[in-house]
Design an enzyme around this catalytic site. Structure first.
Site, short mmCIF file in Angstrom:
data_model
loop_
_atom_site.label_atom_id
_atom_site.label_comp_id
_atom_site.label_asym_id
_atom_site.label_seq_id
_atom_site.Cartn_x
_atom_site.Cartn_y
_atom_site.Cartn_z
N LYS A 28 76.72 57.35 73.01
CA LYS A 28 78.11 57.35 72.51
C LYS A 28 78.62 58.78 72.31
O LYS A 28 79.74 59.10 72.68
CB LYS A 28 78.16 56.54 71.21
CG LYS A 28 79.54 56.44 70.58
CD LYS A 28 79.67 55.22 69.71
CE LYS A 28 78.91 55.31 68.40
NZ LYS A 28 79.47 56.30 67.44
N GLY A 101 85.20 57.46 64.18
CA GLY A 101 85.29 58.75 63.50
C GLY A 101 85.04 59.89 64.47
O GLY A 101 85.70 60.94 64.41
N ARG A 129 88.39 56.63 55.91
CA ARG A 129 87.38 57.70 55.96
C ARG A 129 88.02 59.08 55.76
O ARG A 129 89.17 59.30 56.11
CB ARG A 129 86.62 57.62 57.30
CG ARG A 129 85.82 56.32 57.40
CD ARG A 129 85.07 56.21 58.70
NE ARG A 129 83.99 57.18 58.80
CZ ARG A 129 83.25 57.34 59.89
NH1 ARG A 129 83.48 56.61 60.97
NH2 ARG A 129 82.28 58.22 59.90
N SER A 174 77.43 67.80 59.49
CA SER A 174 78.25 66.92 60.32
C SER A 174 78.51 67.53 61.69
O SER A 174 79.19 68.56 61.81
CB SER A 174 79.59 66.63 59.62
OG SER A 174 80.47 66.01 60.55
N ASP A 327 72.31 57.92 61.86
CA ASP A 327 72.84 56.60 62.21
C ASP A 327 71.77 55.51 62.18
O ASP A 327 72.09 54.32 62.35
CB ASP A 327 73.48 56.64 63.60
CG ASP A 327 74.78 57.45 63.60
OD1 ASP A 327 75.41 57.57 62.53
OD2 ASP A 327 75.15 57.98 64.66
N LYS A 354 80.25 56.75 56.29
CA LYS A 354 80.24 56.33 57.70
C LYS A 354 81.25 55.20 57.90
O LYS A 354 82.14 55.01 57.07
CB LYS A 354 78.82 55.91 58.09
CG LYS A 354 77.83 57.07 58.07
CD LYS A 354 78.17 58.09 59.13
CE LYS A 354 77.25 59.27 59.09
NZ LYS A 354 77.68 60.33 59.99
N ARG A 403 76.69 49.13 63.12
CA ARG A 403 75.25 49.30 62.84
C ARG A 403 74.78 48.40 61.69
O ARG A 403 73.63 48.01 61.63
CB ARG A 403 74.92 50.76 62.59
CG ARG A 403 75.27 51.63 63.79
CD ARG A 403 74.54 52.95 63.83
NE ARG A 403 75.24 53.88 64.69
CZ ARG A 403 75.17 53.90 66.03
NH1 ARG A 403 74.41 53.03 66.66
NH2 ARG A 403 75.85 54.77 66.75
C1 S3P Z 1 78.41 61.93 65.75
C2 S3P Z 1 78.05 62.54 64.59
C3 S3P Z 1 77.59 61.81 63.40
C4 S3P Z 1 77.23 60.36 63.72
C5 S3P Z 1 78.22 59.72 64.63
C6 S3P Z 1 78.34 60.46 65.93
C7 S3P Z 1 78.87 62.76 66.88
O1 S3P Z 1 78.62 61.81 62.42
O2 S3P Z 1 77.10 59.62 62.53
O3 S3P Z 1 77.84 58.38 64.91
O4 S3P Z 1 78.94 62.27 68.01
O5 S3P Z 1 79.16 63.95 66.64
P1 S3P Z 1 78.80 63.04 61.40
O6 S3P Z 1 79.18 64.23 62.16
O7 S3P Z 1 79.90 62.61 60.47
O8 S3P Z 1 77.48 63.15 60.70
#
Ligand code: S3P
Length: 450
Positions: A28, A101, A129, A174, A327, A354, A403
């Site tokens: 993803k 997100g 969020r 993050s 995750d 999340k 999830r």
């Molecule tokens: C992601 C970063 C993570 C993860 C999300 C995918 C990404 O989030 O939980 O499913 O692709 O950069 P955070 O950056 O908020 O930790």
């Protein structure tokens, strides 16, 4: 309600051995980035193995709204004819990022240093969020954000007409925040520097380099210092998206807890910034082996073989590992219920922001299924009952969180009684083939309304 329609209540019944091969969909994180970086090149990026989950489809739609030509050639083959760094057009409509997100935060970054406005919205989960973690650093470039109280969507972003480069220390672990700042830095003159105390997934850095940007990463006492030289001409790429280790976690964990199982999950990326769950499971005593280890596109890849593991023990998961498996805590908590003794998970405050508050969602649902869970602001523990002793029998809320829904359905495969979720609809955001794939292995999944 699921993110894109009516609720889909689902039940998972105890099942016999899971056997066979689980070909999980594309990653993803890499899928979102392929579309966004493709849109920031002049020329055509070709993508194979793109995850066709709703989150990524929403990002594809958004890239079209900003002026890129995004074409679905079928079978996970896509192309993006990009507009170049700084070439985004102003969208005519509100950008709906659905449940994602990653989608909204990365796209905000990508448009933040162009002189255009865009309004973003999402589903009830996404609109709850926090976005200030992204709009605060974007303000340093000169970008303005007008959202709801608490920095929530819907939100209008007014890109900086004369962006300045930025040096920013990311206050929370993050990858989304780090990536938003780097993508904004692409259209700022000079060097944008991002410092992260804890390493998070590094796909943006790797892919920016692949697309021809000048980007360096230094490990220092303060953490990782990432320096990007702005206003590069990104070169279109051919991208083969690897299979998603976060999706692989579901068939792997199911095989570990369902008696007699033996499942092969081929071609999974084991980039150290993503592989924390697999190290944790092995420490718990899981019969999890890496076969055919190789390097693909500069990333370590292996076929994962997971077999039923009745002797797993609870462990203390090191907090410094959290970012590399952020995750995967929901499904780890399910495996922990079948282990002997307590599993302790610390340093996981991010789980509370999340798609849902994942500590709360799992704690409430696990307790309803007969499992003892203790929790604090940034930690939780699960007391394992050992193989064969997990009662099950409850219906849990998935809180618009893919999830959470998948984790409870995995629980039902090995519990004494069936386990239900109020809505399996969100699963389609990241793992649209979850039901047929798990059923093919031998799971008993049913849609209760069908
Ligand atoms: C992601 C970063 C993570 C993860 C999300 C995918 C990404 O989030 O939980 O499913 O692709 O950069 P955070 O950056 O908020 O930790």
């Amino acid at each position: 309600m699921s993110s894109h329609g009516a609720s889909i209540p689902m039940t998972s019944r105890p099942c016999g051995p899971l056997k066979g091969e689980a070909r999980v969909p594309g990653d993803k994180s890499i899928s979102h980035r392929s579309l966004i970086l493709g849109a920031l090149c002049v020329g055509e990026t070709e993508i194979t193995g793109l995850l066709e989950g709703q989150d990524v489809l929403d990002t594809a739609k958004a890239m079209r709204a900003f002026g890129a030509e995004v074409t679905d050639h079928g079978g996970g083959n896509w192309s993006v004819h990009g507009v170049g760094v700084g070439g985004f057009a102003e969208p005519e409509q509100v950008i709906d990022c659905g449940n994602s997100g990653t989608g909204v935060r990365l796209i905000m970054g990508a448009m933040a240093t162009s002189p255009i406005a865009a309004t973003f919205t999402g589903d009830a989960s996404l609109n709850g969020r926090p976005m200030a973690r992204v709009t605060d650093p974007l303000a340093l470039f000169g970008t303005q954000a007008f959202g709801r109280a608490g920095g929530r969507l819907p939100m209008t972003i007014l890109g900086a007409a004369d962006p300045v480069p930025v040096t920013y220390t990311v206050p929370v672990p993050s990858a989304q925040v780090k990536s938003a700042v780097l993508l904004a830095g692409l259209n700022a003159p000079g060097k944008t520097v991002v410092i992260e105390a804890e390493a998070t997934r590094d796909h943006t850095e790797r892919m920016l380099k692949g697309f021809g940007a000048e980007i360096t990463v230094e490990e220092t006492d303060e953490g990782r210092v990432i320096t990007l030289t702005g206003q590069p001409e990104l070169k279109p790429q051919k991208i083969d998206v690897p299979r998603d280790p976060s999706s692989a976690a579901f068939p792997v964990c199911a095989a570990l807890i369902v008696p007699g199982s033996d499942v092969l999950v081929p071609g999974i990326g084991l980039n150290p910034t993503r592989a924390g769950l697999y190290n944790t499971l092995r420490e718990m005593g899981a019969d999890l082996t890496y076969e055919n280890e190789r390097t693909e596109g500069g990333e370590p890849v292996a076929d994962l073989r997971a077999r039923f593991s009745p002797e797993m023990k609870g462990i203390e998961v090191p907090p410094e590992r959290a970012a590399s498996m952020i995750d995967e805590y929901p499904v780890l908590s399910v495996v922990a219920a079948f282990a002997q003794g307590e599993t302790v998970m610390r340093g996981v405050k991010e789980l509370r922001v999340k798609e849902s508050d994942r500590i709360d969602a799992m704690a409430v649902g696990l307790r309803a299924n007969g499992i003892t869970v203790d929790e604090g602001p940034d930690w939780w523990t699960v007391t394992g009952l050992g193989h064969g002793n997990v009662p099950g029998g409850a219906t849990s809320a998935s809180h618009l969180d893919h999830r959470i829904a998948m984790s409870f359905l995995i629980l039902g495969m090995a519990a004494q009684k069936p386990v239900s979720v109020d809505d399996g609809g969100p699963i389609a955001t990241s793992f649209p083939i979850f039901e047929p794939l798990m059923s093919e292995l031998g799971a008993h999944l049913v849609r209760d309304n069908a």
